[in-house]
Design an enzyme around this catalytic site. Structure first.
Site, PDB file in Angstrom:
ATOM      1  N   LYS A 127       0.803  -1.230   0.000  1.00 37.75           N
ATOM      2  CA  LYS A 127       0.000   0.000   0.000  1.00 37.75           C
ATOM      3  C   LYS A 127       0.833   1.276   0.000  1.00 37.75           C
ATOM      4  O   LYS A 127       0.405   2.319  -0.502  1.00 37.75           O
ATOM      5  CB  LYS A 127      -0.923   0.005   1.218  1.00 37.75           C
ATOM      6  CG  LYS A 127      -2.028  -1.032   1.182  1.00 37.75           C
ATOM      7  CD  LYS A 127      -3.273  -0.484   0.526  1.00 37.75           C
ATOM      8  CE  LYS A 127      -4.468  -1.394   0.724  1.00 37.75           C
ATOM      9  NZ  LYS A 127      -5.713  -0.799   0.246  1.00 37.75           N
ATOM     10  N   ASP A 149      -7.624   0.244   7.350  1.00 34.75           N
ATOM     11  CA  ASP A 149      -7.568  -0.885   8.271  1.00 34.75           C
ATOM     12  C   ASP A 149      -6.146  -1.095   8.782  1.00 34.75           C
ATOM     13  O   ASP A 149      -5.908  -1.982   9.595  1.00 34.75           O
ATOM     14  CB  ASP A 149      -8.055  -2.162   7.578  1.00 34.75           C
ATOM     15  CG  ASP A 149      -9.571  -2.169   7.445  1.00 34.75           C
ATOM     16  OD1 ASP A 149     -10.249  -2.072   8.467  1.00 34.75           O
ATOM     17  OD2 ASP A 149     -10.060  -2.254   6.308  1.00 34.75           O
TER      18      ASP A 149
END
Length: 808
Positions: free
Chosen positions: A457, A505
């Site tokens: 990410k 998250d």
């Protein structure tokens, strides 16, 4: 024409005026009849439209003052700036002896007052509502009136009320203006995904110029997405680019001989309209129809507005209606193409329609999720209702712009990401086949080794932040890491530290925090309830402000957007929202770097045949699919040499699965409770879903136990996998069981298959990782469910399109 400055050189011949001498004489006569009724000895006109209407004189210059002095008898005189006398001499019906000029160092209002003293005036008409009559002008005029005993009278309405009803000669010119407008609208409708607002506006300008158009009073209003909810927004270099799933709102005015015809049209990039846009289109068309029928001579403007507004009204207030449903249109200069200050149709207007009026009929709506929806027309009021002045009719519907054949996620973008961030490839691990008997090879792209942050990410967040900084600096993306450092230096020097806010998250927020620290910016990170404390700590350790909320993931995303709006922070999110697609697209482009590395590493082994992709909101999955389809091409709407894409997600957060089952984008609600926290998303990205719907071969939802199976299996190969990475491995392992033989046949998994898995994260929740390593593998039925992708179902026919399969 006396002035102490030198008169500028003159052209050799006059430019023909738009109308005949008889037309101008008739206008002058009607104005003087109005003056006589109001007992005005002389009128001073300062509005450029009114001066043009009577004389043909025009300029885009903004002198101190320009005034047409119209006596009850005799020739009119013009006071203007010395430079503009050329226009008055060669582009008007005024006589040279009646032109009075002043130099830039002289006072224009003094020249007007001087000329007024040469007339015998008792009642002086002034355009008291003129935007060109300034306070200093008023002071001088009032002083003169007091000295000479003149009464100053309101005359703002005198010429405009005549302009409202068009003559046959004017209608001929207006029809030409509408033809110019049509050329601009058609050019705008030919926009392509990837173009900017200014590029589209430029094409409209060019098209209008080619058919004889001249500069319009307003620039073309070209609005991508939610920019269509901004009032009179003309497009900008920072307005973003047109993307799949977005609305393009156009309002374009064509100009011919200073007369204007205008039209709104709306486009949508996609294969079909979303239901809400279909409803908005139908409402706007209905409003146009009922308003046009009601627009007969004698009808009250507010009553026409009322019937149009009734057709647009929705009880759920899904959109905002226009403030007015129409206004007079005609002559316009650099402030407006409309004559709304003289005639408009809104709830408070007591004005009455007359035969021969020309109205821009504009019942339109602003849809918060998408932008503006307008399908307007320039119409003539007749005894039987309003009729269009456009000889070439453009369909009154939202035009579909084809999505790009190639999404912006190909090898070129991937390699730019790799260069500018200076990325080192992460390992590609070839797994032993004892747990995957029946396949030729299985590879794992191990993103747990990415930049010391344990997940892929970070690349998307860092790349998007850099792209944002480049855009704000109006700089191109640099070629290498050294250039990125220079961008960071320039940005901090000019703007200081910008705060980027996101919801996560864990992994995405950690990446944003890392990028903010690298580029000397600030980060605020919100995490949904149930997030692991260690994941929160990872973000805090990078210097970001972070907290775990009491909301599920999708509600936490909404919170981040609201905080961004309230605090003036920049939202850096990998999912889309209404009007928010540019940054998610940049993030997705960042994700392509790992695919490029994987393909590069497997080239000698032959082509990958299958890729297992984690869904979440779909951004990573769609970026991977976009990369492969761009690299290997598309044939007849299907990937030619591309792998088959298997999209996986947790049982309780299966928005992709539900969307595939329904054949359109759907969301799932609730707490989305799952151990696979990184995929606990209930709403697909609007950028990602069209890609996955077109190329996703199958969508599978899994029970959490399969993720644990995969985590343990990968550990045996020396790969540390978190829950998301383990899910892909666990699903593939399960598909190779005897009970899934029919599935393997459907998916084409066989002895020639080369499968790519992506270990998207390492053990970012160490406590759960250690727990999973102590648990036995789960077995049994109902661990996995599959539905074919929408495009695959369509190719198989209706009989199999609704078929769902469950592990026995």
């Amino acid at each position: 024409m006396a002035s102490s400055a030198r008169v500028p050189p003159m052209p050799s011949s006059r430019i023909p005026l738009p109308f005949s001498p008889e037309e101008y004489a008739g206008r002058l006569q009607r104005v003087r009849e109005g003056m006589q009724k109001e007992q005005l000895d002389l009128v001073v006109l300062t509005e450029p439209e009114n001066i043009f209407y009577l004389t043909g004189y025009q300029t885009v210059g903004e002198p101190q003052i320009q005034a047409l002095l119209l006596p009850a008898e005799g020739a009119p005189s013009l006071v203007t700036r010395l430079l503009e006398v050329t226009n008055a001499t060669f582009r008007s019906n005024l006589q040279p002896q009646n032109l009075h000029v002043y130099a830039d160092f002289e006072s224009g209002i003094d020249k007007v007052c001087e000329l007024l003293q040469s007339f015998q005036v008792s009642r002086l008409g002034l355009e008291m509502q003129s935007r060109r009559l300034l306070a200093r002008h008023w002071t001088k005029l009032e002083a003169l009136a007091k000295t000479k005993g003149m009464k100053l009278c309101e005359a703002s309405h005198l010429v405009p009320r005549l302009r409202l009803v068009k003559t046959p000669a004017e209608l001929a010119v207006l029809r030409r203006a509408c033809g110019v407008c049509a050329a601009g609208v058609l050019a705008g409708q030919e926009a392509s995904a990837g173009e900017t607002e200014t590029e589209i506006a430029g094409k409209a300008y060019q098209a209008m110029a080619k058919v004889g158009g001249e500069y319009p009073a307003f620039p073309p209003f070209v609005c991508i997405g939610q920019n269509g909810c901004l009032g009179h927004y003309p497009g900008s270099s920072s307005g973003g680019v047109l993307r799949e799933g977005e609305v393009l709102f156009l309002e374009i005015g064509g100009c011919f001989e200073r007369y204007h015809g205008a039209m709104m049209r709306t486009c949508f990039v996609g294969h079909q309209l979303p239901p809400l846009l279909q409803q908005a289109e139908a409402a706007v068309v209905a409003a146009m129809d009922v308003a046009a029928k009601a627009m007969k001579p004698g009808a009250k403007a507010k009553e026409v507005d009322q019937v149009a507004r009734a057709a647009l009204t929705r009880a759920d207030k899904a959109w905002t209606m226009s403030l007015r449903s129409g206004y007079s249109i005609g002559i316009g200069f650099y402030t407006d193409w409309g004559e709304a200050e003289h005639f408009k149709m809104d709830p408070g207007s007591e004005q009455v329609l007359e035969e021969g009026m020309v109205i821009h009929l504009i019942p339109w709506v602003q849809v918060p999720e998408y932008g503006g929806v307008g399908l307007s027309d320039t119409v003539l009021v007749t005894k039987s209702g309003a009729v269009s002045l456009f000889e070439k009719q453009i369909p009154r519907k939202i035009r579909l712009i084809p999505p790009p054949a190639e999404r912006p996620f190909g090898p070129e973008q991937a390699q730019r990401v790799r260069r500018v961030l200076g990325l080192e490839p992460t390992p590609l691990v070839k797994l032993e086949l004892k747990d995957f008997e029946g396949l030729k090879s299985v590879y794992v792209k191990d993103e747990s080794k990415r930049m010391g942050l344990q997940a892929f990410k970070v690349v998307g967040g860092a790349y998007a932040m850099l792209r944002f900084m480049c855009k704000r600096l109006a700089l191109p993306l640099p070629e290498g890491a050294k250039g990125a450092e220079e961008v960071q230096r320039l940005y901090v020097e000019r703007f200081g530290a910008t705060t980027f806010v996101t919801a996560t998250d864990g992994n995405h927020g950690r990446g944003v925090a890392w990028a903010a620290r690298k580029f000397r910016q600030k980060a605020v990170v919100y995490m949904p309830k149930g997030s692991a404390q260690q994941r929160l700590q990872h973000v805090l350790d990078l210097g970001a402000q972070a907290e775990i909320t009491e909301l599920n993931y999708d509600d936490t995303v909404e919170m981040a957007f609201k905080q961004g709006q309230d605090q003036g922070w920049v939202v850096l999110q990998d999912t889309t929202a209404p009007g928010y697609t540019e940054i998610p697209e940049w993030i997705m482009q960042g994700y392509t770097a790992m695919v490029d590395e994987a393909v590069e590493a497997t080239e000698k082994e032959g082509s990958i045949t299958h890729v297992v992709l984690q869904m979440g909101v779909g951004s990573m999955a769609a970026a991977v699919v976009g990369y492969f389809t761009a690299r290997f091409g598309v044939s007849n709407g299907s990937p030619s040499q591309c792998p088959r894409f298997l999209v996986i997600e947790p049982w309780n957060a299966a928005c992709g699965f539900e969307s595939a089952k329904a054949g359109e984008m759907r969301s799932v609600e609730g707490d989305l409770e799952t151990m696979v926290a990184g995929l606990a998303c209930g709403v697909p990205s609007s950028l990602a879903w069209p890609v996955l719907a077109e190329f996703g071969h199958a969508f599978l939802r899994l029970k959490d136990g399969l993720a644990g199976n995969g985590m343990r299996l990968l550990r045996q190969s020396g790969v540390e996998a978190g829950e998301c990475g383990g899910a892909a491995c666990g699903v593939l392992q399960h598909l190779m069981k005897p009970s899934c033989a029919s599935w393997r046949e459907e998916l084409g998994l066989n002895s020639e298959s080369k499968v790519l898995l992506i270990n998207t994260e390492g053990a970012t929740d160490p406590a759960n990782y250690q727990l999973q390593m102590t648990l036995p593998d789960v077995e049994g039925p109902e661990l996995l469910e599959m539905v074919l992708g929408p495009a695959r179902k369509a190719s198989n026919g209706a009989s199999s399109s609704s078929k769902r399969q469950r592990v026995a």
